[in-house]
Design an enzyme around this catalytic site. Structure first.
Site, PDB file in Angstrom:
ATOM      1  N   CYS A 117       0.835  -1.052   0.321  1.00 16.71           N
ATOM      2  CA  CYS A 117       0.473  -0.073  -0.004  1.00 16.71           C
ATOM      3  C   CYS A 117       1.240   1.589  -0.125  1.00 16.71           C
ATOM      4  O   CYS A 117       0.651   2.308  -0.108  1.00 16.71           O
ATOM      5  CB  CYS A 117      -0.986   0.110   1.151  1.00 16.71           C
ATOM      6  N   HIS A 257      -3.541   6.769   3.832  1.00 13.87           N
ATOM      7  CA  HIS A 257      -3.547   5.380   3.041  1.00 13.87           C
ATOM      8  C   HIS A 257      -4.948   5.166   3.695  1.00 13.87           C
ATOM      9  O   HIS A 257      -5.151   5.571   4.962  1.00 13.87           O
ATOM     10  CB  HIS A 257      -2.618   4.384   3.184  1.00 13.87           C
ATOM     11  N   ASN A 287      -9.887  -0.531   1.857  1.00 16.66           N
ATOM     12  CA  ASN A 287      -8.616  -0.448   1.619  1.00 16.66           C
ATOM     13  C   ASN A 287      -7.987  -0.535  -0.087  1.00 16.66           C
ATOM     14  O   ASN A 287      -7.769  -1.841  -0.242  1.00 16.66           O
ATOM     15  CB  ASN A 287      -7.620  -1.456   2.586  1.00 16.66           C
TER      16      ASN A 287
HETATM   17  O1  UT7 Z   1      -2.974  -1.602   3.895  1.00 12.97           O
HETATM   18  C1  UT7 Z   1      -2.115  -2.464   5.170  1.00 12.97           C
HETATM   19  C2  UT7 Z   1      -3.224  -3.989   4.410  1.00 12.97           C
HETATM   20  N1  UT7 Z   1      -3.840  -4.023   6.490  1.00 12.97           N
HETATM   21  C3  UT7 Z   1      -4.360  -3.309   7.468  1.00 12.97           C
HETATM   22  O2  UT7 Z   1      -4.548  -2.471   7.352  1.00 12.97           O
HETATM   23  C4  UT7 Z   1      -5.221  -3.876   8.372  1.00 12.97           C
HETATM   24  C5  UT7 Z   1      -4.480  -3.540  10.299  1.00 12.97           C
HETATM   25  N2  UT7 Z   1      -5.239  -3.783  10.839  1.00 12.97           N
HETATM   26  C6  UT7 Z   1      -6.873  -3.345  11.569  1.00 12.97           C
HETATM   27  O3  UT7 Z   1      -7.377  -2.970  10.676  1.00 12.97           O
HETATM   28  C7  UT7 Z   1      -7.723  -4.017  11.959  1.00 12.97           C
HETATM   29  O4  UT7 Z   1      -6.577  -4.893  12.739  1.00 12.97           O
HETATM   30  C8  UT7 Z   1      -8.717  -5.247  11.270  1.00 12.97           C
HETATM   31  C9  UT7 Z   1      -9.575  -4.239  10.969  1.00 12.97           C
HETATM   32  C10 UT7 Z   1      -8.064  -5.952  10.252  1.00 12.97           C
HETATM   33  C11 UT7 Z   1      -9.319  -6.212  13.029  1.00 12.97           C
HETATM   34  O5  UT7 Z   1      -9.961  -5.218  14.285  1.00 12.97           O
HETATM   35  P1  UT7 Z   1      -9.297  -5.020  15.999  1.00 12.97           P
HETATM   36  O6  UT7 Z   1     -10.502  -4.903  15.853  1.00 12.97           O
HETATM   37  O7  UT7 Z   1      -8.243  -5.693  15.005  1.00 12.97           O
HETATM   38  O8  UT7 Z   1      -9.945  -7.085  15.300  1.00 12.97           O
HETATM   39  P2  UT7 Z   1      -8.899  -8.433  15.729  1.00 12.97           P
HETATM   40  O9  UT7 Z   1      -8.877  -8.279  15.005  1.00 12.97           O
HETATM   41  O10 UT7 Z   1      -8.859  -8.194  16.739  1.00 12.97           O
HETATM   42  O11 UT7 Z   1     -10.953  -9.363  16.136  1.00 12.97           O
HETATM   43  C12 UT7 Z   1     -11.505  -8.795  17.081  1.00 12.97           C
HETATM   44  C13 UT7 Z   1     -12.764  -9.967  17.038  1.00 12.97           C
HETATM   45  C14 UT7 Z   1     -12.373 -11.398  16.638  1.00 12.97           C
HETATM   46  O12 UT7 Z   1     -13.536 -11.898  17.436  1.00 12.97           O
HETATM   47  P3  UT7 Z   1     -13.128 -12.768  19.039  1.00 12.97           P
HETATM   48  O13 UT7 Z   1     -11.504 -13.097  19.007  1.00 12.97           O
HETATM   49  O14 UT7 Z   1     -12.634 -11.169  20.164  1.00 12.97           O
HETATM   50  O15 UT7 Z   1     -14.320 -13.547  19.328  1.00 12.97           O
HETATM   51  C15 UT7 Z   1     -12.773 -12.056  15.478  1.00 12.97           C
HETATM   52  O16 UT7 Z   1     -12.820 -13.141  15.289  1.00 12.97           O
HETATM   53  O17 UT7 Z   1     -13.732  -9.832  15.822  1.00 12.97           O
HETATM   54  C16 UT7 Z   1     -13.657 -10.660  15.411  1.00 12.97           C
HETATM   55  N3  UT7 Z   1     -14.073 -10.308  13.841  1.00 12.97           N
HETATM   56  C17 UT7 Z   1     -15.010 -10.629  13.071  1.00 12.97           C
HETATM   57  N4  UT7 Z   1     -16.401 -10.529  13.644  1.00 12.97           N
HETATM   58  C18 UT7 Z   1     -17.321  -9.515  12.928  1.00 12.97           C
HETATM   59  C19 UT7 Z   1     -13.285  -9.960  12.265  1.00 12.97           C
HETATM   60  N5  UT7 Z   1     -13.275 -10.077  11.395  1.00 12.97           N
HETATM   61  C20 UT7 Z   1     -14.714 -10.519  11.803  1.00 12.97           C
HETATM   62  C21 UT7 Z   1     -15.801  -9.601  11.090  1.00 12.97           C
HETATM   63  N6  UT7 Z   1     -17.153  -9.587  11.371  1.00 12.97           N
HETATM   64  N7  UT7 Z   1     -15.419  -9.056   9.383  1.00 12.97           N
END
Ligand code: UT7
Length: 332
Positions: A117, A257, A287
Site C-alpha cells: 500500500c 493511506h 482499502n
Molecule cells: O494496507 C495494509 C493492510 N492491512 C491493514 O490495514 C490491517 C490493519 N488492521 C486492522 O485494520 C484491524 O486489525 C482489523 C480491522 C483487521 C481487525 O480489527 P481488530 O480490532 O484488530 O479486531 P481483531 O482482529 O482483534 O478481532 C476482534 C474480534 C475477533 O473475535 P474474538 O476472537 O474477539 O471473539 C474476530 O474473530 O472480531 C472478530 N472478527 C470479526 N467479527 C465480525 C474479525 N473479523 C470480523 C468480521 N466480522 N469481519
C-alpha cells in the site's frame, strides 16, 4: 562538482474504480459479519469490485489517461511509466508494459514496483528523482491493485477490508520551491510475514496442495499490522517534515493511506492535525492497496480543496512491511 537539480512535482492526477459496489449488507450474506462490526472497526461501508474480465492494467490505464488529460500531456510525451502493484496482470511482462501499450505511450520506459500500500508514494518519489536529475521529463506514476482476486472470500478477517482501484499522477518539472519537498521511504522486511500471499512465487509455486491450503490468497495478522501502522504513520510523516524543515502545523491537506478509520484517526491525533485537514474516503472504497493514496489525492484535488502552494502530505504503510510519506508544495 555538484550538479543543480530541478524541482519536480505533480502536474495532474486521475483515478478509476470498477462499477460494481459491494456493501456491508452484501458481505453479511457471504460471511459471519455485520455492518455494525465493519463500520465500527474499520469505517468501511462499501467497496468496488472488479469484473471477471477486468485486470489491474485496465484500471491503471484508465486512471493514467485521466491524469494525462488533467496534466494536458500527450501519451507520447511520457518517457517513463511506473506501476506500483501487488496484483500484476501476470508475473511478467510488467503491468507497466501493458499500461504503456494501452495508452500508446510508445516513448516510455516501464517498470513495476512492489511496496504494498506504500507503493504509490514509492513510485512518486522515484518519479520525482528521475525528473529532478534531468534524465526524464514526464513520468506517469500509478498505484493500482485488484485485491479482490487474491482475497479469500471465506475469511471474514480480511475479505471485508479490501476494494479495487487505480490512481495516477503525471510528474514533471515545476517552479522552484514547489513539488516534492521531502520524502521518507522505508521497510522492515523481518515483518513481511504479517501480510503476504504465500504461494505463487519461486518459494512456493502454485500446486494442488497450495490451492487446497488456500495459500494463493492474502494472509494477514491484522492486529500486528494495526500496531505497526499506528506507530509508523506518525513517525514517517514527522521524518518527511523534518527533511524539509516543516512541522505538522504547516500541513494544509493530509492524505493518509485509507486502510482503517481508526488508524487514520490515531495518526491524526499523534500529529495534532485538525480533522478538517484530513481527507477520508475509506467508507466508499475500503482499502485499495497501492491505489488508496492516489485515489484519495485525485478526489481531494478535484474537490477544489487543494490550492496552489498548499502543503500536501501523503502518508502510507503496507505489505513489506513498508512505509512511505511525501510532503509536496502544490502547483506547477
Ligand atoms: O494496507 C495494509 C493492510 N492491512 C491493514 O490495514 C490491517 C490493519 N488492521 C486492522 O485494520 C484491524 O486489525 C482489523 C480491522 C483487521 C481487525 O480489527 P481488530 O480490532 O484488530 O479486531 P481483531 O482482529 O482483534 O478481532 C476482534 C474480534 C475477533 O473475535 P474474538 O476472537 O474477539 O471473539 C474476530 O474473530 O472480531 C472478530 N472478527 C470479526 N467479527 C465480525 C474479525 N473479523 C470480523 C468480521 N466480522 N469481519
Amino acid at each position: 562538482m555538484t550538479r543543480q537539480l530541478r524541482a519536480a512535482g505533480i502536474w495532474g492526477t486521475g483515478m478509476a474504480v470498477p462499477e460494481r459496489v459491494l456493501t456491508n449488507a452484501d458481505l453479511e450474506k457471504m460471511v459471519d459479519t455485520s455492518d455494525e462490526w465493519i463500520t465500527t472497526r474499520t469505517g468501511i461501508k462499501e467497496r468496488r469490485i472488479a469484473a471477471d474480465s477486468q485486470a489491474t492494467s485496465d484500471l491503471a490505464a484508465a486512471a493514467g489517461r485521466r491524469a494525462l488529460e488533467a496534466a494536458s500531456v500527450d501519451a507520447e510525451e511520457i518517457d517513463l511509466v511506473i506501476v506500483a502493484t501487488v496484483t500484476p496482470d501476470v508475473s511478467f511482462p510488467a503491468t507497466a508494459c501493458l499500461v504503456q501499450m494501452q495508452l500508446e505511450a510508445t516513448n516510455a520506459a516501464t517498470f513495476d514496483l512492489s511496496a504494498g500500500c506504500s507503493g504509490f508514494v514509492y513510485a512518486l518519489d522515484m518519479a520525482v528523482r528521475a525528473v529532478e536529475s534531468g534524465a526524464y521529463h514526464r513520468v506517469l506514476a500509478i498505484g493500482a491493485d485488484i485485491l479482490s482476486k487474491i482475497t479469500d472470500w471465506t475469511d471474514r478477517s480480511t475479505c471485508v477490508l479490501f476494494g479495487d482501484g487505480a490512481g495516477a499522477a503525471v510528474i514533471g518539472p515545476v517552479s522552484e520551491n514547489r513539488g516534492l519537498l521531502g520524502a521518507d521511504l522505508g521497510a522492515t522486511g523481518a515483518q513481511g510475514h504479517l501480510l503476504t500471499l504465500p504461494a505463487g512465487g519461486s518459494r512456493k509455486p502454485v500446486s494442488e496442495e497450495t490451492v487446497k491450503a488456500r495459500e494463493h490468497f492474502i494472509v494477514m495478522q491484522g492486529n500486528e499490522v494495526f500496531k505497526f501502522a499506528v506507530r509508523i504513520m506518525g513517525e514517517t510523516a514527522q521524518n518527511s517534515l523534518n527533511k524539509c524543515g516543516l512541522s505538522p502545523d504547516d500541513i494544509d491537506v493530509f492524505v493518509p493511506h485509507q486502510a482503517n478509520i481508526r488508524i487514520i484517526e490515531a495518526a491524526r491525533k499523534r500529529l495534532a492535525i485538525p480533522k478538517e485537514k484530513v481527507f477520508v474516503n475509506v467508507q466508499r472504497y475500503g482499502n485499495t492497496s497501492a491505489a488508496s493514496i492516489p485515489i484519495a489525492l485525485d478526489e481531494v484535488v478535484r474537490s477544489g480543496k487543494v490550492k496552489d502552494d498548499d502543503i500536501v502530505a501523503l502518508v502510507g504503510f503496507g505489505a513489506g512491511l513498508t512505509w512511505a510519506s511525501a510532503i509536496l508544495r502544490w502547483g506547477r
